[in-house]
Design a protein around this motif. Structure first.
Motif, PDB file in Angstrom:
ATOM      1  N   LEU A  80       0.871  -1.176   0.000  1.00  0.00           N
ATOM      2  CA  LEU A  80       0.000   0.000   0.000  1.00  0.00           C
ATOM      3  C   LEU A  80       0.906   1.224   0.000  1.00  0.00           C
ATOM      4  CD1 LEU A  80      -2.867   1.201   0.292  1.00  0.00           C
ATOM      5  CD2 LEU A  80      -2.564   1.022   2.774  1.00  0.00           C
ATOM      6  N   TYR A  81       0.715   2.101  -0.973  1.00  0.00           N
ATOM      7  CA  TYR A  81       1.588   3.253  -1.152  1.00  0.00           C
ATOM      8  C   TYR A  81       0.795   4.548  -1.128  1.00  0.00           C
ATOM      9  CZ  TYR A  81       5.011  -0.156  -2.843  1.00  0.00           C
ATOM     10  OH  TYR A  81       5.880  -1.222  -2.957  1.00  0.00           O
ATOM     11  N   LYS A  82       1.455   5.606  -0.700  1.00  0.00           N
ATOM     12  CA  LYS A  82       0.891   6.954  -0.757  1.00  0.00           C
ATOM     13  C   LYS A  82       1.862   7.795  -1.581  1.00  0.00           C
ATOM     14  CE  LYS A  82      -0.070  11.000   2.060  1.00  0.00           C
ATOM     15  NZ  LYS A  82       0.094  11.598   3.396  1.00  0.00           N
ATOM     16  N   VAL A  83       1.334   8.513  -2.581  1.00  0.00           N
ATOM     17  CA  VAL A  83       2.163   9.372  -3.424  1.00  0.00           C
ATOM     18  C   VAL A  83       1.639  10.796  -3.300  1.00  0.00           C
ATOM     19  CG1 VAL A  83       2.958   9.857  -5.778  1.00  0.00           C
ATOM     20  CG2 VAL A  83       2.618   7.486  -5.045  1.00  0.00           C
ATOM     21  N   SER A  84       2.562  11.724  -3.048  1.00  0.00           N
ATOM     22  CA  SER A  84       2.179  13.131  -2.911  1.00  0.00           C
ATOM     23  C   SER A  84       3.287  14.015  -3.465  1.00  0.00           C
ATOM     24  CB  SER A  84       1.905  13.459  -1.439  1.00  0.00           C
ATOM     25  OG  SER A  84       3.011  13.116  -0.629  1.00  0.00           O
ATOM     26  N   ASP A  85       2.953  15.272  -3.688  1.00  0.00           N
ATOM     27  CA  ASP A  85       3.958  16.232  -4.137  1.00  0.00           C
ATOM     28  C   ASP A  85       4.919  16.528  -2.991  1.00  0.00           C
ATOM     29  OD1 ASP A  85       2.847  16.560  -6.716  1.00  0.00           O
ATOM     30  OD2 ASP A  85       1.434  18.052  -5.968  1.00  0.00           O
ATOM     31  N   ILE A  86       6.153  16.854  -3.349  1.00  0.00           N
ATOM     32  CA  ILE A  86       7.158  17.233  -2.359  1.00  0.00           C
ATOM     33  C   ILE A  86       7.994  18.360  -2.951  1.00  0.00           C
ATOM     34  CG2 ILE A  86       8.814  15.465  -3.121  1.00  0.00           C
ATOM     35  CD1 ILE A  86       9.722  15.204  -0.188  1.00  0.00           C
ATOM     36  N   GLN A 143      11.146  -1.445  -2.117  1.00  0.00           N
ATOM     37  CA  GLN A 143      10.874  -0.469  -1.069  1.00  0.00           C
ATOM     38  C   GLN A 143      10.266  -1.193   0.137  1.00  0.00           C
ATOM     39  OE1 GLN A 143       8.698   2.839  -2.605  1.00  0.00           O
ATOM     40  NE2 GLN A 143       8.618   3.917  -0.658  1.00  0.00           N
ATOM     41  N   GLN A 144      10.803  -0.914   1.310  1.00  0.00           N
ATOM     42  CA  GLN A 144      10.357  -1.553   2.541  1.00  0.00           C
ATOM     43  C   GLN A 144       9.178  -0.793   3.157  1.00  0.00           C
ATOM     44  OE1 GLN A 144      11.929  -4.540   3.541  1.00  0.00           O
ATOM     45  NE2 GLN A 144      12.759  -4.189   1.495  1.00  0.00           N
ATOM     46  N   VAL A 145       8.391  -1.478   3.965  1.00  0.00           N
ATOM     47  CA  VAL A 145       7.308  -0.824   4.694  1.00  0.00           C
ATOM     48  C   VAL A 145       7.924   0.269   5.567  1.00  0.00           C
ATOM     49  CG1 VAL A 145       5.509  -1.126   6.445  1.00  0.00           C
ATOM     50  CG2 VAL A 145       5.836  -2.868   4.672  1.00  0.00           C
ATOM     51  N   GLY A 146       7.366   1.466   5.484  1.00  0.00           N
ATOM     52  CA  GLY A 146       7.884   2.602   6.238  1.00  0.00           C
ATOM     53  C   GLY A 146       8.955   3.392   5.507  1.00  0.00           C
ATOM     54  N   GLN A 147       9.427   2.876   4.398  1.00  0.00           N
ATOM     55  CA  GLN A 147      10.485   3.560   3.653  1.00  0.00           C
ATOM     56  C   GLN A 147       9.885   4.578   2.696  1.00  0.00           C
ATOM     57  OE1 GLN A 147      13.071   1.035   1.268  1.00  0.00           O
ATOM     58  NE2 GLN A 147      14.782   2.425   1.676  1.00  0.00           N
ATOM     59  N   LYS A 148      10.559   5.707   2.582  1.00  0.00           N
ATOM     60  CA  LYS A 148      10.125   6.775   1.685  1.00  0.00           C
ATOM     61  C   LYS A 148      11.007   6.791   0.450  1.00  0.00           C
ATOM     62  CE  LYS A 148       8.477   9.521   5.507  1.00  0.00           C
ATOM     63  NZ  LYS A 148       8.620  10.711   6.312  1.00  0.00           N
ATOM     64  N   ALA A 149      10.414   7.279  -0.644  1.00  0.00           N
ATOM     65  CA  ALA A 149      11.155   7.434  -1.891  1.00  0.00           C
ATOM     66  C   ALA A 149      10.898   8.822  -2.444  1.00  0.00           C
ATOM     67  CB  ALA A 149      10.727   6.378  -2.904  1.00  0.00           C
ATOM     68  N   VAL A 150      11.934   9.436  -2.983  1.00  0.00           N
ATOM     69  CA  VAL A 150      11.813  10.701  -3.697  1.00  0.00           C
ATOM     70  C   VAL A 150      11.942  10.376  -5.172  1.00  0.00           C
ATOM     71  CG1 VAL A 150      12.912  12.936  -4.153  1.00  0.00           C
ATOM     72  CG2 VAL A 150      12.631  12.132  -1.788  1.00  0.00           C
TER      73      VAL A 150
END
Length: 116
Positions: A26-32, A76-83
């Motif tokens: 389950l992923y969340k994608v947002s602007d940064i 990508q691991q659970v809790g890991q963020k990606a840019v």
């Protein structure tokens, strides 16, 4: 705070050149913003999964850290963020853009978090 939470906070920020789910989850994608991306990388470090040299060069300049092209199989691991540097267009099949072409078509930065 559980051990899992502590471990996830230590995970390096993954760097991608596209919004891609690297494994089931389950992923969340947002602007940064660029400043927010820089702060995350400064705090957590980074691991490059950037598959194109032009993107690695551009991200290095924008984010102020050396980012290598690194065509790896990354999960990508659970809790890991990606840019993510996300292009404003999808290039035609087989086309590899130069840095100048990447800048010409435009891009945004996204934050992708793996929640579960």
């Amino acid at each position: 705070m559980t051990n899992n939470m502590t471990e996830s906070k230590k995970l390096p920020i993954a760097l991608f050149n596209g919004t891609v789910a690297t494994t089931n989850g389950l992923y969340k994608v947002s602007d940064i913003s660029i400043d927010e991306a820089k702060a995350l990388i400064k705090e957590y470090g980074h691991i490059s999964a950037i598959g194109h040299e032009a993107t690695a060069e551009l991200m290095s300049e924008i984010l102020g850290v050396k980012i290598e092209m690194n065509r790896i199989q990354f999960q990508q691991q659970v809790g890991q963020k990606a840019v993510i540097l996300k292009l404003n267009i999808r290039p035609a099949e087989g086309i590899i853009l130069t840095r100048e072409e990447v800048e010409e078509v435009g891009y945004t930065f996204k934050l992708m978090e793996r929640l579960a």
